[in-house]
Scaffold this motif. Structure first.
Motif, PDB file in Angstrom:
ATOM      1  N   ILE A 268       0.865  -1.180   0.000  1.00  0.00           N
ATOM      2  CA  ILE A 268       0.000   0.000   0.000  1.00  0.00           C
ATOM      3  C   ILE A 268       0.898   1.223   0.000  1.00  0.00           C
ATOM      4  O   ILE A 268       1.804   1.345   0.827  1.00  0.00           O
ATOM      5  N   GLY A 269       0.654   2.116  -0.941  1.00  0.00           N
ATOM      6  CA  GLY A 269       1.363   3.381  -0.992  1.00  0.00           C
ATOM      7  C   GLY A 269       0.437   4.505  -0.577  1.00  0.00           C
ATOM      8  O   GLY A 269      -0.715   4.554  -1.000  1.00  0.00           O
ATOM      9  N   ALA A 270       0.929   5.394   0.266  1.00  0.00           N
ATOM     10  CA  ALA A 270       0.115   6.494   0.784  1.00  0.00           C
ATOM     11  C   ALA A 270       0.905   7.789   0.686  1.00  0.00           C
ATOM     12  O   ALA A 270       1.691   8.108   1.573  1.00  0.00           O
ATOM     13  N   GLY A 271       0.735   8.500  -0.411  1.00  0.00           N
ATOM     14  CA  GLY A 271       1.410   9.784  -0.562  1.00  0.00           C
ATOM     15  C   GLY A 271       2.913   9.686  -0.498  1.00  0.00           C
ATOM     16  O   GLY A 271       3.579  10.558   0.059  1.00  0.00           O
ATOM     17  N   GLY A 272       3.478   8.608  -1.044  1.00  0.00           N
ATOM     18  CA  GLY A 272       4.927   8.436  -1.041  1.00  0.00           C
ATOM     19  C   GLY A 272       5.433   7.492   0.031  1.00  0.00           C
ATOM     20  O   GLY A 272       6.585   7.039  -0.028  1.00  0.00           O
ATOM     21  N   ASP A 273       4.601   7.198   1.027  1.00  0.00           N
ATOM     22  CA  ASP A 273       4.977   6.231   2.054  1.00  0.00           C
ATOM     23  C   ASP A 273       4.482   4.846   1.648  1.00  0.00           C
ATOM     24  O   ASP A 273       3.514   4.715   0.892  1.00  0.00           O
TER      25      ASP A 273
END
Length: 310
Positions: free
Chosen positions: A168-173
């Motif tokens: 899962i990617g969340a705004g670059g994280d």
């Protein structure tokens, strides 16, 4: 593996390795979190809490859990990670989403004077009633923590549903669990050029990976002074660090999100020492303002480098 993208929290999210049911779960969960935790939405539960500062506030289970977790990190880092700087960042001019801010001039408070954060007990939590009491004159800004926490919680829910490997990617994280045979290919971006990568890593172990930088989200206040969104609680002003960017590898994404900011705030020498002494299971890649790259911790516990792009 299927790559699935969607927009939420003013950021780009993606999932990989999930079936359609898990993809739908991801979008639904992140939408609920955004509705409750956005400081830019005056009708969100977080905004209602901030308006109730000084008075007991009966929170939802979701808001209580994320506040309790954020406060735990606040206490564990001695206040270095500080989710109670909402009024400060607003008065410095970050009062709307960054996309909207980039199209207009920042509306900073010309009378605002920065000062160190000073509050003995910013939040009182009652686990029996889920009542929370935010100290008067404070406002909660969960920022990147909300994205990291929500992605981590989502990964736990999806694993519980039987998905043994995914991302899962969340705004670059990133949160990665299970590892495909070929590993996960992860790029470390250039702080100054969004289209350029500094290096590519092959991640072969589960990890939470978070990047924090002072370059991408900048604006000019009403006096024409350049500002960024990483506020140092010990000064109340945007951090002046020799690190432009920190990418941190940790056993989970919430740790990575918090510790990346702490290292960035402390700077290379003190921050790297703090990470090595307090969180030896973590590793970090720091980019200094001269463009040089430094590392701390055993990056090899998580990944191997595959090269630097010119």
């Amino acid at each position: 593996m299927t790559l699935h993208r969607f927009r939420a929290m003013n950021s780009q999210f993606f999932t990989k390795g999930l079936d359609e049911g898990a993809q739908a779960m991801a979008e639904s969960w992140i939408a609920v979190v955004e509705e409750k935790l956005s400081r830019f939405n005056p009708r969100s539960e977080l905004s209602n809490l901030n308006r109730s500062a000084g008075q007991p506030f009966r929170s939802s289970t979701l808001l209580y859990e994320v506040l309790a977790e954020a406060n735990r990190y606040y206490e564990a880092t001695g206040g270095l990670f500080n989710p109670y700087m909402g009024h400060v960042i607003r008065q410095l001019g970050y009062s709307s989403t960054f996309e909207a801010l980039a199209e207009t001039s920042a509306n900073s408070d010309p009378m605002f004077v920065t000062k160190p954060f000073d509050c003995e007990q910013p939040l009182i939590l009652d686990p029996d009633t889920r009542e929370v009491t935010l100290a008067l004159k404070l406002a909660v800004d969960l920022g990147g923590f909300a994205k990291g926490w929500s992605a981590h919680q989502l990964s736990l829910m999806i694993q519980h549903a039987g998905v043994r490997s995914g991302a899962i990617g969340a705004g670059g994280d990133l949160t990665l669990w299970g590892v495909p045979d070929e590993g996960w290919s992860v790029s470390i971006g250039d702080p100054w050029e969004a289209s350029r990568d500094l290096m590519e890593l092959q991640v072969r172990y589960p990890a939470g990976i978070a990047t924090s930088n002072t370059v991408r989200r900048q604006w000019r206040d009403s006096a024409g002074q350049s500002r960024h969104h990483i506020i140092h609680p010990r000064t109340g002003a945007p951090a002046e660090s020799d690190l432009a960017q920190v990418t941190l590898f940790a056993p989970n994404l919430v740790d990575a999100e918090v510790y990346a900011k702490c290292v960035l705030l402390l700077g290379r020498e003190q921050g790297f020492e703090w990470l090595a002494d307090n969180h030896p299971a973590c590793a970090a890649i720091g980019v200094l303002h001269d463009g040089s790259v430094r590392t701390v911790g055993a990056i090899g516990q998580y990944a191997e480098e595959r090269g630097v792009r010119e």
